[in-house]
Scaffold this active site. Structure first.
Site, PDB file in Angstrom:
ATOM      1  N   ASP A  28       0.842  -1.200   0.000  1.00 28.10           N
ATOM      2  CA  ASP A  28       0.000   0.000   0.000  1.00 28.10           C
ATOM      3  C   ASP A  28       0.871   1.242   0.000  1.00 28.10           C
ATOM      4  O   ASP A  28       1.787   1.359   0.824  1.00 28.10           O
ATOM      5  CB  ASP A  28      -0.857   0.048   1.280  1.00 28.10           C
ATOM      6  CG  ASP A  28      -2.104  -0.820   1.175  1.00 28.10           C
ATOM      7  OD1 ASP A  28      -2.257  -1.514   0.160  1.00 28.10           O
ATOM      8  OD2 ASP A  28      -2.914  -0.781   2.119  1.00 28.10           O
ATOM      9  N   LYS A  85      -8.155   0.689  -5.115  1.00 30.27           N
ATOM     10  CA  LYS A  85      -9.342   0.103  -4.492  1.00 30.27           C
ATOM     11  C   LYS A  85     -10.629   0.810  -4.898  1.00 30.27           C
ATOM     12  O   LYS A  85     -10.646   2.035  -5.052  1.00 30.27           O
ATOM     13  CB  LYS A  85      -9.226   0.203  -2.961  1.00 30.27           C
ATOM     14  CG  LYS A  85      -8.189  -0.732  -2.341  1.00 30.27           C
ATOM     15  CD  LYS A  85      -8.275  -0.634  -0.831  1.00 30.27           C
ATOM     16  CE  LYS A  85      -7.078  -1.227  -0.120  1.00 30.27           C
ATOM     17  NZ  LYS A  85      -7.014  -2.682  -0.171  1.00 30.27           N
ATOM     18  N   GLY A 156      -5.529  -2.797   8.680  1.00 35.23           N
ATOM     19  CA  GLY A 156      -5.196  -1.629   9.481  1.00 35.23           C
ATOM     20  C   GLY A 156      -4.959  -1.918  10.954  1.00 35.23           C
ATOM     21  O   GLY A 156      -4.815  -1.003  11.750  1.00 35.23           O
ATOM     22  N   ARG A 168      -6.741 -20.369   7.125  1.00 33.65           N
ATOM     23  CA  ARG A 168      -7.061 -21.714   7.623  1.00 33.65           C
ATOM     24  C   ARG A 168      -8.427 -22.173   7.151  1.00 33.65           C
ATOM     25  O   ARG A 168      -8.612 -23.336   6.764  1.00 33.65           O
ATOM     26  CB  ARG A 168      -7.071 -21.722   9.159  1.00 33.65           C
ATOM     27  CG  ARG A 168      -5.732 -21.962   9.743  1.00 33.65           C
ATOM     28  CD  ARG A 168      -5.816 -22.479  11.178  1.00 33.65           C
ATOM     29  NE  ARG A 168      -4.487 -22.474  11.762  1.00 33.65           N
ATOM     30  CZ  ARG A 168      -3.558 -23.358  11.463  1.00 33.65           C
ATOM     31  NH1 ARG A 168      -3.816 -24.345  10.619  1.00 33.65           N
ATOM     32  NH2 ARG A 168      -2.361 -23.276  11.996  1.00 33.65           N
ATOM     33  N   GLY A 217      -3.391  -7.322   8.063  1.00 28.93           N
ATOM     34  CA  GLY A 217      -2.751  -7.414   9.375  1.00 28.93           C
ATOM     35  C   GLY A 217      -1.304  -7.880   9.340  1.00 28.93           C
ATOM     36  O   GLY A 217      -0.681  -8.064  10.385  1.00 28.93           O
ATOM     37  N   GLY A 238      -0.303  -3.673   3.964  1.00 28.42           N
ATOM     38  CA  GLY A 238      -0.963  -2.373   3.929  1.00 28.42           C
ATOM     39  C   GLY A 238      -0.236  -1.393   4.806  1.00 28.42           C
ATOM     40  O   GLY A 238       0.826  -0.877   4.468  1.00 28.42           O
ATOM     41  N   SER A 239      -0.785  -1.179   5.982  1.00 32.06           N
ATOM     42  CA  SER A 239      -0.225  -0.194   6.899  1.00 32.06           C
ATOM     43  C   SER A 239       1.138  -0.635   7.440  1.00 32.06           C
ATOM     44  O   SER A 239       1.904   0.193   7.923  1.00 32.06           O
ATOM     45  CB  SER A 239      -1.190   0.008   8.062  1.00 32.06           C
ATOM     46  OG  SER A 239      -2.530   0.044   7.593  1.00 32.06           O
TER      47      SER A 239
END
Lengths: 297, 182
Positions: A28, A85, A156, A168, A217, A238-239
């Site tokens: 990102d 996005k 995030g 999973r 995450g 991402g973050s």
């Protein structure tokens, strides 16, 4: 060879594009400077955003497609593919991104959903990636024309647990199809609300019919290795990069971790001295209204 | 590749150094050329590939791989290709993913058209006399051969047509005949 004999936007081209991202990291970015950092670090693509998910969480309000100006600046600054996005179901945002020449569209739960129907992705020339929490969601999105699936995780947060849970669920259900006859597969298809032929394909291939990335995450090289070992074809961060203390080092380390995901000795080197990863939020402490993964169906 | 080989050999994935020296042929696949080049340099695999090529090991380089083995890349200053093949390559020569396409191309030596899949594909825009052009789209070359190097701008691995893989295996067999069985 005449140019009018060329065929564009076929399923093979869309899925083929997604396959070229395999074994890679998609990052990102919100500025062209960040995009260059990501490219230098070895990202296979960047996701152009107005704000990273951690900031979208903080800001609140309606999260929408990024300003085309930001996306164009990023397209002009790198040679790797640029993704962006759109809100779930917002096909007009998708048309705008396609017209701009974005390489792949993420129909994402990180933005505020626009419709209870997802975009009819088969109609587009540009390929799509969509989030999923389980096999049913993954196959519904595939049926709609998604060329790539990613776990939703909990964007995030910098907490990998939800991405792990979703991977999973997807891989575990696929494993459980092994040895089932067609009657039993029909029952599964009905229960998970998925297309029978796609369920059959999963049983035979023992994987999703399209490329399957981990997202939501991932914040450290170890997180990336974990997701790859669980069967991910690659990783979205991402973050996790630009919210860490040293984005250049973290970006490069996560790329190396995906390349060497099954080599713990190498991972020691890769993980050492990176500074603080993003602080993050324990995904278990989120209130129901703060959870992004339940958006979409 | 496995399918075309039909048990005659095996395919191994190369992500780190030390594997290439034991190979009879090398496939440099598609992906992102910037990412691949950087990885080849970091791991030392790039030098191993160069060494293997110089000692006659055939290479099939597709899409990004073709960029990697080229002599020169149009408008690229940040990374240097391996410089194995006498070609000048333009990246994303046809545009972004929106302009990616499939086309039935005529390939010299093939009896019927070949369905080629071009994904953000490069094109060969310049080449020396050592290079044989096998297929073109308009003025650009999209399939080229130079001794033990086969360069393809498209993705032969995405379709069931194994003719380029067969061609590559023949190149490996020719080397085996030259040096005797190893």
């Amino acid at each position: 060879m005449q140019l009018e004999e060329l065929r564009f936007g076929t399923e093979l081209l869309k899925r083929g594009f997604a396959k070229m991202q395999k074994g890679g990291v998609i990052m990102d970015v919100t500025t062209s400077e960040q995009a260059v950092v990501a490219e230098e670090a070895g990202a296979v693509a960047v996701m152009a955003l107005q704000a990273v998910p951690a900031d979208i969480r903080k800001m609140g309000g309606v999260a929408r497609m990024a300003d085309p100006k930001i996306i164009m600046e990023i397209i002009d600054s790198v040679s790797i593919p640029v993704m962006a996005k759109v809100r779930i179901g917002h096909f007009a945002e998708a048309q705008i991104l396609e017209a701009m020449g974005v390489d792949m569209i993420d129909e994402s739960e990180v933005l505020t959903p626009a419709d209870e129907f997802h975009v009819d992705k088969a109609k587009f020339t540009v390929p799509f990636v969509c989030g999923a929490r389980n096999l049913g969601e993954a196959l519904r999105r595939t049926k709609e024309g998604a060329a790539m699936i990613r776990t939703k995780g909990e964007a995030g947060t910098g907490d990998v647990r939800e991405a792990v849970r979703h991977m999973r669920m997807i891989m575990g259900t696929i494993r459980s199809l092994k040895g089932m006859n067609e009657d039993e597969l029909m029952k599964v298809a009905r229960e998970i609300e998925a297309d029978f032929d796609l369920v059959l394909e999963c049983r035979q291939m023992q994987r999703l019919p399209v490329v399957n990335f981990a997202a939501g995450g991932i914040a450290t090289p170890a997180d990336a290795s974990l997701m790859m070992q669980m069967g991910a074809d690659g990783v979205f961060v991402g973050s996790g990069i630009f919210k860490s203390q040293n984005p250049e080092m973290m970006a490069s380390a996560i790329v190396e971790a995906v390349n060497n995901y099954d080599d713990p000795k190498k991972l020691v080197e890769i993980s050492t001295g990176l500074g603080d990863p993003m602080k993050g939020i324990d995904a278990g402490t989120l209130q129901p209204g703060e959870v992004l993964q339940t958006r979409g169906w | 590749m496995e399918r075309v080989l039909g048990g005659e050999g095996s395919v191994v994935e190369v992500r780190r150094g030390g594997i290439v020296p034991g190979c009879d042929g090398i496939v440099l696949p598609g992906g992102e050329s910037t990412t691949i080049s950087r990885h080849l340099a970091r791991t030392g695999v790039g030098d191993e590939v160069r060494g293997a090529s110089e000692s006659g090991v055939p290479i099939m380089a597709t899409c990004a791989g073709l960029i990697v083995i080229s002599r020169e890349i149009v408008e690229e200053t940040r990374f240097h290709p391996l410089g194995l093949m006498d070609v000048r390559v333009a990246r994303n020569a046809f545009g972004s993913q929106r302009e990616s396409f499939e086309a039935d191309i005529d390939v010299s030596g093939f009896g019927s058209p070949y369905c080629a899949v071009f994904i953000r594909a490069p094109a060969v825009v310049g080449w020396s006399r050592k290079v044989e052009v096998l297929a073109r789209i308009e003025d650009a070359a999209v399939a080229v051969r130079q001794n033990g190097l086969l360069g393809l701008a498209f993705h032969p691995e995405l379709t069931a047509d194994g003719r380029f893989h067969e061609m590559f295996l023949d190149m490996i067999r020719e080397v085996d005949i030259d040096v005797g069985d190893r």
